[in-house]
Design an enzyme around this catalytic site. Sequence first.
Site, PDB file in Angstrom:
ATOM      1  N   HIS A   1       8.493   0.138   3.255  1.00  0.00           N
ATOM      2  CA  HIS A   1       7.620  -0.487   2.265  1.00  0.00           C
ATOM      3  C   HIS A   1       8.265  -0.439   0.891  1.00  0.00           C
ATOM      4  CE1 HIS A   1       4.154  -1.877   0.232  1.00  0.00           C
ATOM      5  NE2 HIS A   1       3.780  -0.705  -0.246  1.00  0.00           N
TER       6      HIS A   1
ATOM      7  N   SER B   1       3.766  -2.445  -4.471  1.00  0.00           N
ATOM      8  CA  SER B   1       2.582  -2.510  -3.616  1.00  0.00           C
ATOM      9  C   SER B   1       1.399  -3.047  -4.428  1.00  0.00           C
ATOM     10  CB  SER B   1       2.313  -1.128  -3.016  1.00  0.00           C
ATOM     11  OG  SER B   1       1.447  -1.192  -1.920  1.00  0.00           O
TER      12      SER B   1
ATOM     13  N   ASP C   1       8.383  -5.061   6.100  1.00  0.00           N
ATOM     14  CA  ASP C   1       7.471  -4.204   5.333  1.00  0.00           C
ATOM     15  C   ASP C   1       6.144  -4.123   6.076  1.00  0.00           C
ATOM     16  OD1 ASP C   1       5.510  -3.277   3.452  1.00  0.00           O
ATOM     17  OD2 ASP C   1       6.856  -3.822   1.817  1.00  0.00           O
TER      18      ASP C   1
END
Length: 511
Positions: A478, A225, A450
């Site tokens: 994710h 991320s 995602d």
Amino acid sequence: MLSPGRAPLRLAAVLVALVLPVTGCSLLAPGPEPTGLSAGDQEPPPGTDGLERYYEQELDWSDCPAVECASLEVPVDWSEPDGETLEIAVNRVPAKGDAAGSLVVNPGGPGGSGVDYAAAADQIVGSAVREHLDVVGFDPRGVQRSAPVDCVGDAELDEWMGNDPSPDDASERVAAVEQSAEFGRACEETTGELIGHVSTQDVAKDLDVLRSALDDGKLTYLGKSYGTTIGATYAELFPERVGRMVLDGVFPTDLSGIEAAVGQAKGFDTATRAWAADCLTDDCPLGGTEEEVLASVKGLLQELDRSPVPAGGGPRLTEGWASVGIAQAMYDQGMWSMLTEALVAAGQGDGSALMQLGMTYAGRDTSGTYTSNIMEALPAVSCLDDGVDKDPQEWQQVVDEVEAEAPIWGTFLAWESLVCATWPVEPVEGIGPVEAKGADPLLIVGTTRDPATPYEWAVRLHEQIDNSALVTHEGDGHTAYMRQNDCVDSAVEEYWLTGGLPEGGELTCRE
């Protein structure tokens, strides 16, 4: 309110990996030591005169619960190396066998704790990696144990999180601007000088000092991320120091604030429709069609906007807190049934389950204490990285623009971005697209559905960096590594342990 930053949904991997059980496994058995890892270079990069004392420091490891821990000294202002300094918290989980080097990890955010992430080493990396690499975490500057950004007390943060995420008229829009500006002023006043020195570029420079202190000539790294933003920034600033770098769930460095809001809103729209379709496979209590399910959720949020409901002794469940809870569940399909049950209960006047999802996202426990400062660090970093050059008094135009692209989440995420339009600190000059010329090959991982970091962003970074390979995970949730896909796990771990990349530079892994 999901988070007060211009990229409010960049956390993800912290919650997926540390809150939910992770059961992904690797096809690689512990075997030969990693090949080709470089070590021993402690010289500061060219053009960094005056930084020798930072690059020459050694980490003084001590015993902490289940790990080794240390601190790293870095300058508050990298342009003034003789000025004030701060301590970066670092920890290490030693390899189970002979260590061939260090794997530095970051879970996302901005505001996620790398120290907490590394402490879960057995869950975040596979057994072959644990055998041969020390897992090292650090809390980036401004985060948790490393001179944390501080804005308001817990009660005030509850109120901030519960604010109206969809102002309906002129008076509510004026109130939203005032609340946003007040929050930024509080962050600046309470945090002090550091508020202007928590950019991702600052963090990447700290990371290079950590690499040197670990006695690693090149950086072996896992970023998930927002952790990919740190890694990509590092690769652009220090390409010759890049070793085996995995960037999973890409947040590009060259996105504008509005591009980020649009991209994430579209990603969450896709994930929300996937949840609705999944609900329909088993007598969904929220409707008989996808549109009926979505309408039920929208109707609940509108009702909560008018009249919040009790939520088990904590704050009442507002539209803002409910939206946070729904978004939390989008990060992992394993939470979808929990979300459905929580929505049904909230519709019946019991907001406790949906509030629990929201509190999990925000790092708040049932006593009312925020166990991390992620909700405060996130805007401080995001707004410094990418200020929003829009008139906050004309913010409805931004909302309309984002909503046109993403009708389910556009309004919410556009209003979430407002705080950067009122942020009191000028943003830094960005690094733009990442080329990382001269770096060793990087491995980029993207998931097709995602919600927080759309797959297109992984492709975007792959196209920017000539010397990169791309692993595509066709699936939900994710990030992909250590999330129950052996194909992804094997590709990542073979890269770390041998330097091997997918044939032809691309690999598709299906669920």
